[in-house]
Design a protein around this motif. Sequence first.
Motif, PDB file in Angstrom:
ATOM      1  N   GLY A 135       0.785  -1.227   0.000  1.00  0.00           N
ATOM      2  CA  GLY A 135       0.000   0.000   0.000  1.00  0.00           C
ATOM      3  C   GLY A 135       0.818   1.277   0.000  1.00  0.00           C
ATOM      4  O   GLY A 135       0.540   2.212  -0.779  1.00  0.00           O
ATOM      5  N   PRO A 136       1.869   1.396   0.845  1.00  0.00           N
ATOM      6  CA  PRO A 136       2.639   2.647   0.870  1.00  0.00           C
ATOM      7  C   PRO A 136       3.291   2.995  -0.469  1.00  0.00           C
ATOM      8  O   PRO A 136       3.304   4.158  -0.876  1.00  0.00           O
ATOM      9  N   VAL A 137       3.816   1.990  -1.180  1.00  0.00           N
ATOM     10  CA  VAL A 137       4.449   2.253  -2.481  1.00  0.00           C
ATOM     11  C   VAL A 137       3.405   2.740  -3.487  1.00  0.00           C
ATOM     12  O   VAL A 137       3.634   3.707  -4.237  1.00  0.00           O
ATOM     13  N   LEU A 138       2.228   2.095  -3.520  1.00  0.00           N
ATOM     14  CA  LEU A 138       1.180   2.495  -4.458  1.00  0.00           C
ATOM     15  C   LEU A 138       0.630   3.875  -4.109  1.00  0.00           C
ATOM     16  O   LEU A 138       0.264   4.654  -5.006  1.00  0.00           O
ATOM     17  N   ALA A 139       0.575   4.199  -2.821  1.00  0.00           N
ATOM     18  CA  ALA A 139       0.110   5.528  -2.412  1.00  0.00           C
ATOM     19  C   ALA A 139       1.081   6.609  -2.897  1.00  0.00           C
ATOM     20  O   ALA A 139       0.655   7.693  -3.325  1.00  0.00           O
ATOM     21  N   ASP A 140       2.374   6.331  -2.865  1.00  0.00           N
ATOM     22  CA  ASP A 140       3.356   7.285  -3.391  1.00  0.00           C
ATOM     23  C   ASP A 140       3.166   7.472  -4.891  1.00  0.00           C
ATOM     24  O   ASP A 140       3.246   8.599  -5.408  1.00  0.00           O
ATOM     25  N   GLN A 141       2.932   6.375  -5.616  1.00  0.00           N
ATOM     26  CA  GLN A 141       2.667   6.471  -7.056  1.00  0.00           C
ATOM     27  C   GLN A 141       1.445   7.343  -7.336  1.00  0.00           C
ATOM     28  O   GLN A 141       1.437   8.147  -8.265  1.00  0.00           O
ATOM     29  N   ASP A 142       0.419   7.161  -6.515  1.00  0.00           N
ATOM     30  CA  ASP A 142      -0.818   7.905  -6.724  1.00  0.00           C
ATOM     31  C   ASP A 142      -0.590   9.397  -6.532  1.00  0.00           C
ATOM     32  O   ASP A 142      -1.127  10.216  -7.296  1.00  0.00           O
ATOM     33  N   ARG A 143       0.215   9.764  -5.552  1.00  0.00           N
ATOM     34  CA  ARG A 143       0.511  11.191  -5.333  1.00  0.00           C
ATOM     35  C   ARG A 143       1.238  11.782  -6.532  1.00  0.00           C
ATOM     36  O   ARG A 143       0.964  12.925  -6.936  1.00  0.00           O
ATOM     37  N   VAL A 144       2.143  11.008  -7.129  1.00  0.00           N
ATOM     38  CA  VAL A 144       2.845  11.489  -8.320  1.00  0.00           C
ATOM     39  C   VAL A 144       1.860  11.702  -9.468  1.00  0.00           C
ATOM     40  O   VAL A 144       1.911  12.714 -10.183  1.00  0.00           O
ATOM     41  N   ASP A 145       0.942  10.748  -9.645  1.00  0.00           N
ATOM     42  CA  ASP A 145      -0.050  10.875 -10.723  1.00  0.00           C
ATOM     43  C   ASP A 145      -0.986  12.046 -10.489  1.00  0.00           C
ATOM     44  O   ASP A 145      -1.417  12.717 -11.446  1.00  0.00           O
ATOM     45  N   ARG A 146      -1.341  12.299  -9.252  1.00  0.00           N
ATOM     46  CA  ARG A 146      -2.224  13.437  -8.947  1.00  0.00           C
ATOM     47  C   ARG A 146      -1.584  14.747  -9.392  1.00  0.00           C
ATOM     48  O   ARG A 146      -2.266  15.662  -9.862  1.00  0.00           O
ATOM     49  N   ASP A 147      -0.266  14.849  -9.218  1.00  0.00           N
ATOM     50  CA  ASP A 147       0.448  16.059  -9.650  1.00  0.00           C
ATOM     51  C   ASP A 147       0.657  16.073 -11.160  1.00  0.00           C
ATOM     52  O   ASP A 147       0.730  17.142 -11.776  1.00  0.00           O
ATOM     53  N   ARG A 148       0.721  14.899 -11.764  1.00  0.00           N
ATOM     54  CA  ARG A 148       1.042  14.768 -13.177  1.00  0.00           C
ATOM     55  C   ARG A 148      -0.139  15.096 -14.081  1.00  0.00           C
ATOM     56  O   ARG A 148       0.024  15.719 -15.139  1.00  0.00           O
ATOM     57  N   PHE A 149      -1.338  14.690 -13.691  1.00  0.00           N
ATOM     58  CA  PHE A 149      -2.504  14.825 -14.559  1.00  0.00           C
ATOM     59  C   PHE A 149      -3.372  16.013 -14.158  1.00  0.00           C
ATOM     60  O   PHE A 149      -3.573  16.278 -12.967  1.00  0.00           O
ATOM     61  N   ASP A 150      -3.902  16.702 -15.159  1.00  0.00           N
ATOM     62  CA  ASP A 150      -4.838  17.807 -14.957  1.00  0.00           C
ATOM     63  C   ASP A 150      -6.239  17.220 -14.825  1.00  0.00           C
ATOM     64  O   ASP A 150      -6.859  16.844 -15.817  1.00  0.00           O
ATOM     65  N   MET A 151      -6.762  17.162 -13.597  1.00  0.00           N
ATOM     66  CA  MET A 151      -8.060  16.528 -13.372  1.00  0.00           C
ATOM     67  C   MET A 151      -9.218  17.358 -13.905  1.00  0.00           C
ATOM     68  O   MET A 151     -10.354  16.899 -13.937  1.00  0.00           O
ATOM     69  N   GLY A 152      -8.938  18.580 -14.360  1.00  0.00           N
ATOM     70  CA  GLY A 152      -9.976  19.397 -14.985  1.00  0.00           C
ATOM     71  C   GLY A 152     -10.170  19.082 -16.452  1.00  0.00           C
ATOM     72  O   GLY A 152     -11.111  19.579 -17.072  1.00  0.00           O
ATOM     73  N   ASP A 153      -9.275  18.265 -17.017  1.00  0.00           N
ATOM     74  CA  ASP A 153      -9.375  17.843 -18.409  1.00  0.00           C
ATOM     75  C   ASP A 153      -9.869  16.405 -18.428  1.00  0.00           C
ATOM     76  O   ASP A 153      -9.258  15.522 -17.816  1.00  0.00           O
ATOM     77  N   ASP A 154     -10.968  16.150 -19.144  1.00  0.00           N
ATOM     78  CA  ASP A 154     -11.573  14.815 -19.100  1.00  0.00           C
ATOM     79  C   ASP A 154     -10.625  13.727 -19.588  1.00  0.00           C
ATOM     80  O   ASP A 154     -10.601  12.618 -19.043  1.00  0.00           O
ATOM     81  N   GLY A 155      -9.843  14.006 -20.630  1.00  0.00           N
ATOM     82  CA  GLY A 155      -8.912  13.013 -21.123  1.00  0.00           C
ATOM     83  C   GLY A 155      -7.845  12.668 -20.098  1.00  0.00           C
ATOM     84  O   GLY A 155      -7.535  11.492 -19.854  1.00  0.00           O
ATOM     85  N   GLU A 156      -7.274  13.688 -19.461  1.00  0.00           N
ATOM     86  CA  GLU A 156      -6.241  13.440 -18.455  1.00  0.00           C
ATOM     87  C   GLU A 156      -6.850  12.800 -17.204  1.00  0.00           C
ATOM     88  O   GLU A 156      -6.217  11.948 -16.561  1.00  0.00           O
ATOM     89  N   ALA A 157      -8.063  13.203 -16.870  1.00  0.00           N
ATOM     90  CA  ALA A 157      -8.725  12.590 -15.713  1.00  0.00           C
ATOM     91  C   ALA A 157      -8.971  11.104 -15.964  1.00  0.00           C
ATOM     92  O   ALA A 157      -8.759  10.267 -15.077  1.00  0.00           O
ATOM     93  N   ALA A 158      -9.406  10.763 -17.184  1.00  0.00           N
ATOM     94  CA  ALA A 158      -9.623   9.351 -17.517  1.00  0.00           C
ATOM     95  C   ALA A 158      -8.316   8.580 -17.434  1.00  0.00           C
ATOM     96  O   ALA A 158      -8.278   7.436 -16.943  1.00  0.00           O
TER      97      ALA A 158
END
Length: 404
Positions: free
Chosen positions: A352-375
């Motif tokens: 879990g801790p390793v995957l949580a770190d990956q998720d934080r990186v992705d949150r910064d990487r993708f623009d969640m206001g853009d539907d394509g990047e959010a998908a």
Amino acid sequence: MSELDRDLSKWVEECCGLRVASATRIPGGASRQAWVVTLEDGSQQFLRMDAGTSALSAVGYDLAREARVYRWLADKPVRAAGFCGVSSDGRALLLDFVEGTPGPLDDHALARDFMEQVNTLHDLDPPEDLAHDDLAQGEMKLWTRLYREHCLEPDPLIDLGLRQLAEMAPGLPERVVLVHGDLGPGNVLHDGHRVTGLCDWELAHVGDPMEDLAWITVRAMLTPFVDIETAFGWYDSPVNAERVRYWQLACQVRNLIGLGVAGAAGGDLGMGMLFSTLHRRVTAELLCEALGIVVEPVEVPEPAETETSAVYEAVLDDLRAVITPALEGYAAARAKSVARLVRYLDMVDRIGPVLADQDRVDRDRFDMGDDGEAAHYWARATQRKEALMRPAMGRLAGTRLPRI
């Protein structure tokens, strides 16, 4: 004696003209319970009961409406349970018991018999009183209302799915039929040689026949079925692949809404998490496909031993070797569900801790206001969730939606 409420047992006896000898709750049913009732002469009936927490009833999909479906089917050539009665308060539906199992349909003769039943259903002139006011958008409007009014909190993946469905809406179908609304393996009873009944008609409505074909593909992820191209080759009418793809996404979004509604999991958290994990990943994949997004796989670390690994293993051993074998029926099914939760928690502890770190990186990487990047983000996030649930999911882990 029956575990049913005394008044409900009395109502069953009035419907059947016989005393209730026993009743057994069977697994599944979520906020609507399912019971097999044995009468004093040894015959059996099937009872569906609304526990009072079904949000489906709030948007018109109540047991009284399902009773209308069974009444309508009574003189039709579609194989379905016979209607016995619906309680005056609409919270109990009594049906004839249909022999058979809801097991795999990967035998070609069985699958073809099932598809012939689909042809028979779709050949019938549909009942007008089961149509929505707006056939083009009525079905998803109801599910959007269910989501807005009854889900515990907003879900960004559902919101994204609803936006894309509005963009993709295909308009009116060339013809309308009575759509089962959850059709496919798992909701089909058979005796190993022929289909004995199509069951669970609670979501039936007049609509696009391609919706039923989409549901068949969705349910084929869960229960073994023949190759979809083969099955659809037995369908009597032309298959509109574009409309089927639209309904595949709609079915998946509806599954997420159903799982997100309070009480929809029937208190079975383990099964709820299993299906939520699968359907969220497939929904995200469909959205990426619709938006032309190519998703790279996430890097899943090897599970590491921790201080609590041995504790989780000891709990699983007790559940497998001691607790579950001592139970049966509904209680045994719930014990197995608890085991799924333990396996999940073990993986959260290990990776879990390793995957949580990956998720934080992705949150910064993708623009969640853009539907394509959010998908794109959700496709990767749901891969990580499935990595945590994988030991609890068995053969369902990594399952792909049949495409046409």
